[in-house]
Design an enzyme around this catalytic site. Structure first.
Site, PDB file in Angstrom:
ATOM      1  N   ALA A   1       1.845   1.687  -6.127  1.00 44.04           N
ATOM      2  CA  ALA A   1       2.471   3.012  -6.174  1.00 44.04           C
ATOM      3  C   ALA A   1       1.642   4.158  -5.602  1.00 44.04           C
ATOM      4  O   ALA A   1       2.085   5.298  -5.635  1.00 44.04           O
ATOM      5  CB  ALA A   1       2.929   3.356  -7.593  1.00 44.04           C
ATOM      6  N   ASP A   2       0.458   3.897  -5.096  1.00 46.44           N
ATOM      7  CA  ASP A   2      -0.341   4.974  -4.495  1.00 46.44           C
ATOM      8  C   ASP A   2      -1.166   4.424  -3.332  1.00 46.44           C
ATOM      9  O   ASP A   2      -2.347   4.723  -3.194  1.00 46.44           O
ATOM     10  CB  ASP A   2      -1.254   5.593  -5.561  1.00 46.44           C
ATOM     11  N   LEU A   3      -0.513   3.629  -2.503  1.00 45.79           N
ATOM     12  CA  LEU A   3      -1.209   3.009  -1.385  1.00 45.79           C
ATOM     13  C   LEU A   3      -1.399   4.032  -0.269  1.00 45.79           C
ATOM     14  O   LEU A   3      -0.444   4.615   0.228  1.00 45.79           O
ATOM     15  CB  LEU A   3      -0.412   1.809  -0.872  1.00 45.79           C
TER      16      LEU A   3
END
Length: 132
Positions: free
Chosen positions: A87-89
């Site tokens: 979710a935060d690549l």
């Protein structure tokens, strides 16, 4: 970050380590300890973020691009196998293990926004607003 959020991140990292995901390009999690500001995590030492590497090695050689692509794909498959969404690549959350090593090796870090696939809902917004 609340204690519940810290505990969830630590739980996810412990599950990843129990399945040996550090061998599949996920940062190696060792332990935690308490500080006056909350829990601190002990992780493996890595060289630099992919963003910093990119900014100092432009243009990237094709060999590096191939290595990075393969390494990220392995890490994402490992997360998929565990039903975890990062979710935060972003380039800041992909670390180069050792910039002098070839082929280039990377590891995913920062599981602060991660969640299990079962928790995700259609239309859910989980990234920071300026990253969407």
């Amino acid at each position: 970050m609340t204690t519940n959020e810290e505990d969830k991140i630590i739980c996810v990292l412990r599950q990843l380590m129990d399945k040996g995901m550090d061998r599949r390009n996920i940062v190696k999690f060792h332990d935690t300890f308490d500080t006056r500001l909350g829990k601190a995590m002990v992780l493996e030492l890595l060289d630099m973020s992919l963003l910093r590497y990119y900014n100092t090695h432009r243009p990237l050689p094709l060999e590096d691009i191939r290595s990075i692509t393969k390494e990220v794909a392995v890490a994402l498959q490992a997360l998929k196998d565990m039903s975890i969404i990062h979710a935060d690549l972003k380039l800041d959350n992909v670390m180069v293990v050792d910039q002098s090593q070839r082929p280039l090796k990377i590891k995913l870090i920062d599981f602060g926004l991660s969640m299990y696939s079962s928790e995700a809902k259609a239309g859910m917004r989980i990234q920071h607003v300026w990253r969407r």
